[in-house]
Design an enzyme around this catalytic site. Structure first.
Site, PDB file in Angstrom:
ATOM      1  N   GLU A   1       0.908  -1.037   0.004  1.00 43.67           N
ATOM      2  CA  GLU A   1      -0.191   0.116  -0.001  1.00 43.67           C
ATOM      3  C   GLU A   1       0.871   1.292  -0.040  1.00 43.67           C
ATOM      4  O   GLU A   1       0.456   2.224  -0.606  1.00 43.67           O
ATOM      5  CB  GLU A   1      -0.950  -0.057   1.212  1.00 43.67           C
ATOM      6  CG  GLU A   1      -1.857  -1.174   1.099  1.00 43.67           C
ATOM      7  CD  GLU A   1      -2.860  -1.244   2.121  1.00 43.67           C
ATOM      8  OE1 GLU A   1      -2.144  -1.787   3.400  1.00 43.67           O
ATOM      9  OE2 GLU A   1      -4.108  -1.018   2.273  1.00 43.67           O
TER      10      GLU A   1
ATOM     11  N   GLU B   1      -3.561  -9.693   3.818  1.00 41.05           N
ATOM     12  CA  GLU B   1      -4.695  -9.245   4.845  1.00 41.05           C
ATOM     13  C   GLU B   1      -5.809 -10.256   5.096  1.00 41.05           C
ATOM     14  O   GLU B   1      -5.943 -10.468   6.281  1.00 41.05           O
ATOM     15  CB  GLU B   1      -5.225  -7.836   4.559  1.00 41.05           C
ATOM     16  CG  GLU B   1      -4.565  -6.774   4.897  1.00 41.05           C
ATOM     17  CD  GLU B   1      -3.354  -6.387   3.533  1.00 41.05           C
ATOM     18  OE1 GLU B   1      -3.420  -7.169   2.749  1.00 41.05           O
ATOM     19  OE2 GLU B   1      -2.955  -5.429   3.685  1.00 41.05           O
TER      20      GLU B   1
END
Ligand code: 3H9
Length: 703
Positions: A105, A125
């Site tokens: 990210e 995740e």
């Protein structure tokens, strides 16, 4: 302590470095450091570009998982990444190793990405029950096609640099050092006058067809990731990227992320992340004990298990001497190994030349004396104490001094096996699970006299062959199979009480087990359990209903998948299991003969009986010291027995239900079912009545 984020100036380029060992995980300090540095650089004259890189072997490997337990402190991810993206000069990420989660990210918030050819970008995740929460769900589909973004986040499989470049995630892939290459790239950008290229300002790629894609993925995860919330939340967040402006999408991501962080699913998966690393730390073993060097492994038995173990070693370059009693067995074993590798080649996961290299590492022989140069010898013959003793006596005669002798027994007394050698301190249980080349778990069984450095070596070899090694002490069945015993007992008893095999397995699978236990018996062979119990008949309860359905099937020669029928029939072209009316009728008749009251247990009762019986046994194992920690049991069950990871393992699950609830249910079953099987373990009773949990107990033990 040194600052986790620093910068230096190289001419007109600023080089920002994150240094947060061991894997550059982002915590509050890193976020605060990034905020400070990027704020400072914003006003700095003469800076025309910024390179953002990491010290050590890897780019940021994610958010610091520990922070989810306490809540994410300010400054938050969205704020910091926005600041990076808002830079007035181009920001180039220099990626080596693995950019995972928040790492990917951060790279997405940079304007350009230079990756080392061996680098990988991943969003793991979901494996922690959360979604990318640092803008990943909104930025990724603006750089790579929506379909690729969905696949990356749903599977968690990292994208290698080359593929990342094809998809639009990396701008340049380089072979040498990544930092100088990123610096050179930044200078090229400056020279060409290229400015910042903000990801959030790009349109989502592949919007057309998005509605169908989302609908298909929702249907798919409902089937393949049942009982879970994070995959659905992920699709919702990606859908927001398609349907709403960036900032609105970010709000959706933020709201879903904070809900998921608090949910049991994420707590369970985070618990396992820690538990899987904790298993390597053995209380009472000094941290400085060195493992013995293992350069060559010997394996006795070229059957399914021995062959699988040989593959595990060859896969990581360890040469193997494979011994069996007959040439026919050796030939068959080697042919199976080749066939397994060929399957990997045809799937594209192995190159043909790698197949040959691996086969070459395995030397089949009939001659025990060829084991003389092995540093570790693993016996993997079938489960028979007399045979194993005979083999260990032979190994004792040929093995070099200091060689470790491992037995792959799944139930037998390793102290007895060790006693036939003159080197009980070198003997250890190495319980692999079938198929050994696929299954993650390795139960390491420390017998009474096993030396500490032998345990350390076993843990080390487990890591080398990419298995999760969990240490247990000797008892019948160790951790895994001992807890399976009451679980299977209840499943079989439910069948006698009028539930069909599909109802029993269906209830367990609906709850989350990868496969119902009766289907597991069919897969492993009904004879396996039957014969193991026959060997220890004298130790079993005097109860004619005990595991009776399996015995009935065995007596009919219906041994499961290998004979086309067992608890189920397997006779379509796809050999899919189907309910067998003949088996149901036969077992009902048997129940009548044994006078078993027909209560036709429903799904909830089946789940409670099987799982609570298993948990109760787990509590006994903790008291007996067979399992070192409750979390070790959780690792055994999730890595080796198809227990759903999102429930955290049996002991974590017990804590989420509440030990008092489980205790009360066991007391109720004591009245309504066969009381001899429903005696609460003293530890369970003590913790339940004190309002405590296995987690609390474990924390107190390690104090
Ligand atoms: C995320 O990023 C969410 C974001 O979207 C933001 C949301 C708001 N945190 O595995 P190893 C420790 S979610 C804290 O033995 P390897 C680990 O505990 C995160 N600690 O090494 C161990 O400590 P110890 C997404 C971490 O070489 C030590 O590092 N990221 C973290 O076999 C060595 O670890 C992930 O899920 C972490 N994120 O493998 C990646 N990562 O020595 C999780 C590691 O005291 N990590 N540690 O036991 C991994 O997959 C592997 O650790 C990695 C290295 C491949 C990086």
């Amino acid at each position: 302590m040194s600052e986790p984020v620093t910068f230096s100036i190289a001419g007109d380029v600023a080089v920002v470095m994150i240094d947060s060992p061991p894997v550059n995980a982002v915590n509050q300090g890193v976020r605060a450091g990034l905020k400070q540095v990027f704020t400072e650089l914003r006003g700095k004259p003469g800076i025309k570009a910024i390179v953002l890189g990491c010290a050590g072997k890897t780019f940021v490997a994610g958010a610091d998982i520990k922070e989810f337990d306490t809540g994410i402190a300010a400054p938050g991810y969205h704020e910091v990444l926005r600041l990076i993206e808002d830079s007035l000069v181009p920001v180039v990420a220099a990626v080596q190793g693995t950019a995972l989660g928040a790492g990917t990210e951060i790279a997405l918030a940079c304007h350009y990405r230079v990756a080392h050819e061996a680098a990988r970008f991943g969003l793991p995740e979901l494996s922690l029950g959360i979604i990318p929460g640092a803008g990943g769900t909104q930025r990724l589909p603006r750089l790579v096609p929506l379909e690729v973004a969905l696949d990356m986040a749903l599977t968690g499989k990292p994208l290698p640099a080359g593929k990342a470049a094809e998809a639009g995630l990396a701008d340049r892939v380089v072979g040498g050092e990544v930092m100088p290459a990123a610096l050179a790239y930044a200078r090229e950008l400056v020279a060409s006058g290229a400015g910042p290229r903000r990801t959030r300002e790009q349109p989502v790629k592949g919007k057309e067809g998005a509605a169908e894609l989302f609908a298909a993925q929702r249907a798919q995860v409902a089937k393949t990731m049942r009982n879970r919330q994070s995959p659905i939340a992920l699709i919702t967040a990606l859908q927001a990227a398609v349907e709403q402006p960036f900032d609105e999408g970010l709000k959706v991501e933020g709201r879903l992320s904070s809900q998921l962080e608090q949910a049991t699913e994420s707590k369970a998966l985070r618990h396992l992340f820690y538990a899987e690393r904790e298993v390597r730390k053995i209380p009472g073993l000094a941290a400085n004990i060195a493992p013995r060097p293992i350069a060559r492994v010997g394996i006795v038995g070229a059957g399914t298990m021995g062959g699988g173990i040989a593959m595990c070693c060859a896969n990581v370059g360890i040469p193997v001497t494979l011994v069996d009693a007959t040439q026919q067995n050796l030939d068959r074993g080697m042919a199976t190994i080749r066939k397994n590798y060929e399957r990997s080649v045809s799937r594209g996961s192995l190159k043909p030349e790698q197949l040959e290299e691996r086969i070459k590492l395995i030397s089949p022989t009939l001659d025990y004396s060829a084991l003389a140069n092995a540093d570790l010898i693993i016996e993997a013959v079938f489960e028979n104490l007399a045979l194993k003793k005979e083999i260990f006596a032979k190994l004792d005669a040929v093995a070099k001094p200091g060689a470790i002798l491992g037995t792959n027994t799944s139930t037998l007394d390793i102290d007895e096996i060790a006693a036939v050698t003159r080197r009980a301190k070198d003997v250890i249980g190495l319980h692999f699970f079938s198929p050994a080349n696929v299954m993650q778990l390795l139960e390491i069984v420390q017998a009474g006299k096993t030396a500490p450095d032998v345990v350390v070596t076993a843990l080390d070899i487990a890591k080398r062959i990419k298995k999760t090694g969990v240490v247990a002490k000797v008892c019948y069945g160790f951790i895994g199979n001992r807890m399976m015993d009451p679980y299977g007992r209840e499943a079989e008893r439910c069948v006698l009480e009028g539930a069909t095999p599909a109802q029993v397995d269906g209830a367990l699978e609906q709850w989350g087990m990868a496969m119902g236990i009766l289907a597991v018996y069919d897969m492993a062979g009904v004879d396996v359990g039957y014969l193991t119990r026959a060997e220890r008949k004298h130790l079993l309860p005097d109860d004619p209903t005990f595991y009776r359905p399996t015995a009935v099937l065995y007596e009919h020669g219906w041994l499961g998948q290998k004979s086309g029928r067992g608890y189920y029939r397997y006779d379509g072209a796809d050999r899919k299991r189907t309910e067998d009316p003949e088996v149901i009728a036969l077992l009902q008749e048997e129940a009548k003969r044994l006078d078993v009251p027909q209560r036709k247990p429903g799904a909830q009762e089946i789940q409670e009986r099987c799982l609570y019986a298993m948990i109760n046994e787990g509590a006994l194992l903790l008291e007996e010291g067979v399992a070192l920690r409750a979390s070790d049991i959780d690792v055994v069950y999730t890595a080796g027995y198809g227990f759903p990871r999102y429930r955290g393992g049996p002991m974590f699950y017990a804590d989420t239900v509440g030990l008092k609830v489980i205790y009360d249910k066991i007391m109720e079953f004591q009245k309504t079912l066969d009381p001899r099987y429903w005696q609460p373990a003293p530890l369970l009773k003590k913790l339940a009545l004190a309002g405590s949990s296995f987690a609390q107990w474990q924390a107190e033990q390690s104090r």
